[in-house]
Design a protein around this motif. Structure first.
Motif, PDB file in Angstrom:
ATOM      1  N   TYR A 462      44.761  -5.606 -55.163  1.00 37.75           N
ATOM      2  CA  TYR A 462      44.753  -7.149 -54.431  1.00 37.75           C
ATOM      3  C   TYR A 462      45.619  -7.945 -54.868  1.00 37.75           C
ATOM      4  N   LYS A 463      46.533  -8.578 -53.918  1.00 38.92           N
ATOM      5  CA  LYS A 463      47.487  -9.460 -54.733  1.00 38.92           C
ATOM      6  C   LYS A 463      47.530 -10.869 -53.891  1.00 38.92           C
ATOM      7  N   LEU A 464      47.591 -11.937 -54.638  1.00 35.17           N
ATOM      8  CA  LEU A 464      47.427 -13.078 -53.865  1.00 35.17           C
ATOM      9  C   LEU A 464      48.711 -13.852 -54.383  1.00 35.17           C
ATOM     10  N   VAL A 465      49.382 -14.420 -53.462  1.00 34.22           N
ATOM     11  CA  VAL A 465      50.604 -15.352 -53.836  1.00 34.22           C
ATOM     12  C   VAL A 465      50.571 -16.674 -53.122  1.00 34.22           C
ATOM     13  N   LYS A 466      50.521 -17.553 -53.980  1.00 31.91           N
ATOM     14  CA  LYS A 466      50.592 -19.197 -53.372  1.00 31.91           C
ATOM     15  C   LYS A 466      51.691 -19.833 -54.009  1.00 31.91           C
ATOM     16  N   GLN A 467      52.250 -20.653 -52.967  1.00 31.59           N
ATOM     17  CA  GLN A 467      53.456 -21.226 -53.320  1.00 31.59           C
ATOM     18  C   GLN A 467      53.597 -22.594 -52.574  1.00 31.59           C
ATOM     19  N   LYS A 468      53.879 -23.643 -53.424  1.00 29.53           N
ATOM     20  CA  LYS A 468      54.125 -25.045 -52.823  1.00 29.53           C
ATOM     21  C   LYS A 468      55.533 -25.648 -53.281  1.00 29.53           C
ATOM     22  N   VAL A 469      56.245 -26.192 -52.384  1.00 33.20           N
ATOM     23  CA  VAL A 469      57.393 -26.924 -52.532  1.00 33.20           C
ATOM     24  C   VAL A 469      57.504 -28.181 -51.835  1.00 33.20           C
ATOM     25  N   LYS A 470      57.694 -29.294 -52.812  1.00 30.59           N
ATOM     26  CA  LYS A 470      57.849 -30.513 -52.188  1.00 30.59           C
ATOM     27  C   LYS A 470      59.445 -30.785 -52.718  1.00 30.59           C
ATOM     28  N   ALA A 471      60.095 -31.364 -51.635  1.00 34.57           N
ATOM     29  CA  ALA A 471      61.620 -31.724 -51.741  1.00 34.57           C
ATOM     30  C   ALA A 471      61.894 -32.940 -51.082  1.00 34.57           C
ATOM     31  N   ASN A 472      62.699 -34.092 -52.008  1.00 33.67           N
ATOM     32  CA  ASN A 472      62.930 -35.198 -51.409  1.00 33.67           C
ATOM     33  C   ASN A 472      64.506 -35.427 -51.496  1.00 33.67           C
ATOM     34  N   ARG A 473      65.134 -35.869 -50.508  1.00 29.12           N
ATOM     35  CA  ARG A 473      66.611 -36.068 -50.650  1.00 29.12           C
ATOM     36  C   ARG A 473      66.861 -37.435 -49.952  1.00 29.12           C
ATOM     37  N   GLN A 474      67.611 -38.565 -50.600  1.00 31.60           N
ATOM     38  CA  GLN A 474      67.817 -39.568 -50.053  1.00 31.60           C
ATOM     39  C   GLN A 474      69.381 -39.916 -50.359  1.00 31.60           C
ATOM     40  N   VAL A 475      70.206 -40.514 -49.251  1.00 31.87           N
ATOM     41  CA  VAL A 475      71.114 -40.842 -49.401  1.00 31.87           C
ATOM     42  C   VAL A 475      71.257 -42.541 -49.019  1.00 31.87           C
ATOM     43  N   LYS A 476      71.988 -43.305 -49.934  1.00 29.67           N
ATOM     44  CA  LYS A 476      71.854 -44.791 -49.417  1.00 29.67           C
ATOM     45  C   LYS A 476      73.364 -45.276 -49.643  1.00 29.67           C
ATOM     46  N   PHE A 477      73.821 -46.248 -48.613  1.00 30.99           N
ATOM     47  CA  PHE A 477      75.081 -46.605 -48.504  1.00 30.99           C
ATOM     48  C   PHE A 477      75.072 -48.134 -48.692  1.00 30.99           C
ATOM     49  N   GLU A 478      75.770 -48.907 -49.781  1.00 33.15           N
ATOM     50  CA  GLU A 478      75.966 -50.165 -49.997  1.00 33.15           C
ATOM     51  C   GLU A 478      77.436 -50.755 -49.756  1.00 33.15           C
ATOM     52  N   ASN A 479      77.309 -51.989 -49.372  1.00 35.87           N
ATOM     53  CA  ASN A 479      78.649 -52.398 -49.391  1.00 35.87           C
ATOM     54  C   ASN A 479      79.089 -53.298 -50.564  1.00 35.87           C
ATOM     55  N   GLN A 480      80.195 -53.755 -50.753  1.00 32.45           N
ATOM     56  CA  GLN A 480      80.665 -54.413 -52.331  1.00 32.45           C
ATOM     57  C   GLN A 480      79.821 -55.612 -52.592  1.00 32.45           C
ATOM     58  N   VAL A 481      78.991 -56.093 -51.801  1.00 31.90           N
ATOM     59  CA  VAL A 481      78.020 -56.993 -52.460  1.00 31.90           C
ATOM     60  C   VAL A 481      76.728 -56.571 -52.622  1.00 31.90           C
ATOM     61  N   GLY A 482      76.485 -55.295 -52.633  1.00 29.98           N
ATOM     62  CA  GLY A 482      75.281 -54.548 -52.705  1.00 29.98           C
ATOM     63  C   GLY A 482      74.170 -54.615 -51.845  1.00 29.98           C
ATOM     64  N   GLN A 483      74.524 -54.956 -50.528  1.00 31.08           N
ATOM     65  CA  GLN A 483      73.796 -54.880 -49.339  1.00 31.08           C
ATOM     66  C   GLN A 483      73.687 -53.403 -48.893  1.00 31.08           C
ATOM     67  N   VAL A 484      72.502 -52.877 -48.583  1.00 27.59           N
ATOM     68  CA  VAL A 484      72.129 -51.531 -48.125  1.00 27.59           C
ATOM     69  C   VAL A 484      72.527 -51.648 -46.557  1.00 27.59           C
ATOM     70  N   ILE A 485      73.704 -50.936 -46.302  1.00 24.97           N
ATOM     71  CA  ILE A 485      74.024 -50.832 -44.596  1.00 24.97           C
ATOM     72  C   ILE A 485      73.431 -49.721 -43.874  1.00 24.97           C
ATOM     73  N   ALA A 486      73.157 -48.631 -44.643  1.00 25.23           N
ATOM     74  CA  ALA A 486      72.644 -47.418 -44.014  1.00 25.23           C
ATOM     75  C   ALA A 486      71.838 -46.585 -45.055  1.00 25.23           C
ATOM     76  N   SER A 487      70.980 -45.972 -44.457  1.00 23.27           N
ATOM     77  CA  SER A 487      70.294 -45.092 -45.669  1.00 23.27           C
ATOM     78  C   SER A 487      69.646 -44.071 -44.714  1.00 23.27           C
ATOM     79  N   ARG A 488      69.306 -42.876 -45.536  1.00 26.28           N
ATOM     80  CA  ARG A 488      68.613 -41.776 -44.926  1.00 26.28           C
ATOM     81  C   ARG A 488      67.879 -40.922 -45.822  1.00 26.28           C
ATOM     82  N   SER A 489      66.835 -40.570 -45.509  1.00 25.45           N
ATOM     83  CA  SER A 489      65.859 -39.644 -46.411  1.00 25.45           C
ATOM     84  C   SER A 489      65.314 -38.535 -45.713  1.00 25.45           C
ATOM     85  N   VAL A 490      65.166 -37.621 -46.227  1.00 25.91           N
ATOM     86  CA  VAL A 490      64.463 -36.292 -45.898  1.00 25.91           C
ATOM     87  C   VAL A 490      63.493 -35.883 -46.889  1.00 25.91           C
TER      88      VAL A 490
END
Length: 597
Positions: A462-490
């Motif tokens: 008898y063989k049991l396999v259990k696996q869990k993966v949690k993955a986060n990815r975030q990209v953030k774009f800021e202008n020259q005064v530090g304002q976030v103008i676009a962001s995306r996360s998965v």
């Protein structure tokens, strides 16, 4: 019946090596499986908005039969876009059709245009009466490549045909080109707008725009201006073959000096001793028990990418099960998640532009941590250019406060025992790019947590396999005064559970294998104020009697549900299959109130 067999196996020793299960099998044609007409196989996925449209132009480009192609070069045919198909195109769709009959293993296949991979797919296992299937993939992401003329379209599908394995895969490939439209989906009496945009409209930053959000498979963004293949020579397909954890494959590249954004997209599939990498025990278990197998090295795998030796990002890949895997009776006519259209993975390399824009050659390297034979990997480097300047300025700050932890636990006595692995990684890179639209800072943050448990009981039967993966990815774009103008996360979660029990079969040199599989992919996308939720879940249970790797008899059931939800749209489909037949299939767009974002 299944409960009774589970009780029986307590009284028998293991008829096969415990490390060889799960495995891949074929369904024998010399048995009493019921006959049927040629049957369509399919993978549950989100319908493309173009599924409801007539294309402006069609290019039927490939028609070929893959018979005994093992160790042969790939099939190649010339490509140029249709001369009578005026620009611009809003969407381009690749349609892959295949049919086969006879006895045959599942096979892996890749499709490249000018060395840029467009599709990684695997075949369904045929029957004596024949099967057929199709894959439709939106390839608008590769717009800049599909615009070019005098390229080669290359397809690799290594197959073996002899007296035992008789299945020949007959394949057709076409491209469909679409204009700007607004599609109203009339299914179930509900009108749902699918916005299809113009490649040349909006999106100065090359970021995600609403016009492409409908097709998650192409990354929901304006297509890049240039795509460079990070791939092999093409003599045996353009994928790199990685045989060990120390094997690194790389390509030297030079990018234009006016590049303002870079994204690396990689394709990956796993085979041989690592096809079921998530179930591999540690080497100590194999050595102490004197087991003759190459399937070991533990159950942790991570595909990683470096730029000139610096880690740029990594992914623990989704554990795709091919149609001969674990129990082939599970995957007819509904194949496993990702089997017909393997997922790809994006890494934001814009923070590395400070290094890449010096005019020198740089190495993009790909490897597989703890990997054994064998993995097929390659990548596409997507570049967005500043068309108002010959060069841009950039500076990089990469690998800020990186974190990597891994813990391994092992307790066993003879063939029984348990093995645990916990891993965690955090990768952070920042860089700014000054181009004609301004000075913008890109932050790429990636993290994941990995948990794997393997347990052997009852003398390894008898063989049991259990696996869990949690993955986060975030990209953030800021202008020259530090304002976030676009962001995306998965955010992704993909749990997996596989249990197997083996005992002697009712016929000479056979064994019974009882199997249960439960796996899912849960994805949440956030792009500014818009959100998308996708949940795809599969549960299978069954048994089979096996001689060598041929399935002689058995029964199996699979149920699957697929859900897509965004701010305006909801799509839900559920199917039930048993013993090779589709028992129920229900789809609806009336689900906005059922699933929260």
């Amino acid at each position: 019946m299944i409960t009774f067999i589970f009780l029986l196996f307590l009284f028998f020793t293991n008829p096969i090596s415990p490390t060889s299960i799960p495995d891949r099998f074929t369904k024998s044609l010399s048995t009493s499986f019921p006959k049927h007409k040629s049957r369509e196989y399919f993978e549950l996925s989100l319908p493309l908005p173009t599924d409801y449209l007539t294309p402006s132009c069609t290019l039927q480009i490939l028609r070929h039969s893959f018979a005994n192609t093992i160790n042969s070069p790939p099939f190649t045919t010339p490509y140029s876009p249709p001369s009578n198909c005026s620009l611009p195109w809003s969407h381009i769709v690749l349609e892959f059709r295949a049919k086969c009959k006879g006895e045959q293993y599942d096979r892996i296949s890749g499709l490249w245009l000018g060395g840029v991979e467009l599709l990684r797919t695997s075949t369904a296992q045929p029957t004596q009466c024949g099967i057929f299937w199709k894959v439709r993939k939106d390839v608008t992401r590769y717009y800049s490549v599909l615009l070019q003329s005098n390229l080669n379209l290359t397809m690799m599908l290594e197959n073996i045909v002899n007296r035992e394995y008789t299945g020949v895969y007959h394949v057709e490939v076409a491209f469909y080109y679409y204009k700007d439209v607004v599609v109203n989906n009339k299914n179930d009496g509900v009108s749902l707008p699918f916005i299809v945009g113009n490649k040349n409209s909006g999106g100065k930053l090359g970021l995600e725009t609403e016009k492409f959000e409908r097709n998650l498979g192409v990354g929901a963004e304006e297509p890049a201006d240039l795509i460079l293949p990070i791939s092999d020579t093409g003599d045996k397909g353009f994928w790199y073959r990685i045989e060990s954890e120390t094997a690194m494959r790389f390509k030297e590249i030079r990018i234009p000096k006016n590049t303002r954004r870079v994204v690396l997209e990689f394709y990956v599939s796993f085979h041989g001793n690592d096809e079921f990498w998530y179930s591999n025990p540690p080497n100590s278990y194999v050595t102490v028990n004197n087991i003759t197998t190459g399937r070991a090295n533990g159950a942790y795998r991570e595909v990683f990418v470096t730029v000139d030796g610096q880690l740029a990002g990594s992914e623990v890949p989704f554990p795709v099960v091919f149609t001969g895997g674990i129990n082939p009776l599970f995957w007819e006519p509904v194949v496993a998640i990702g089997a017909f259209n393997l997922p790809t993975y994006d890494l934001e390399l814009t923070p590395f532009l400070g290094t890449l824009l010096d005019g020198k050659a740089h190495q993009i390297e790909i490897g597989v941590a703890d990997g054994i034979s064998y993995w097929l990997v390659d990548a596409n480097l997507h570049l967005w250019l500043d068309h108002n300047s010959h060069s841009v300025e950039a500076k990089s700050k990469v690998n800020l406060n990186p974190v990597f932890r891994i813990e391994r636990g092992s307790v066993f006595r003879q063939l029984d025992g348990s093995f645990k692995i916990k891993a965690e990684r955090v990768c952070n890179s920042i860089g700014w790019v000054k181009w004609s639209a301004g000075n913008f800072t890109t932050t790429f943050l990636q993290s994941y947590k990995f948990n794997n448990l393997i347990r052997f009981q009852k003398n390894g039967t008898y063989k049991l396999v259990k696996q869990k993966v949690k993955a986060n990815r975030q990209v953030k774009f800021e202008n020259q005064v530090g304002q976030v103008i676009a962001s995306r996360s998965v955010k992704r979660k993909y749990p997996l559970s596989v249990s197997t029990a083996t005992l002697p079969g009712s016929r000479k040199n056979t064994y019974l294998l009882l199997t249960n599989v439960s796996h899912s992919m849960n994805e949440k996308y956030s792009n500014g104020g818009s959100k998308i939720h996708v949940h795809n879940s599969q549960d299978s249970v069954g048994w089979m009697e096996v001689r060598d790797h041929s399935v002689l008899s058995g029964k199996a059931k699979t149920k699957q549900s697929f859900m897509y939800r965004d701010r305006l749209t909801c799509y839900f489909r559920s199917v039930n299959a048993g013993d090779g037949k589709l028992l129920s299939d229900n789809a609806t767009f009336h689900c906005l109130d059922l699933f929260a974002l």
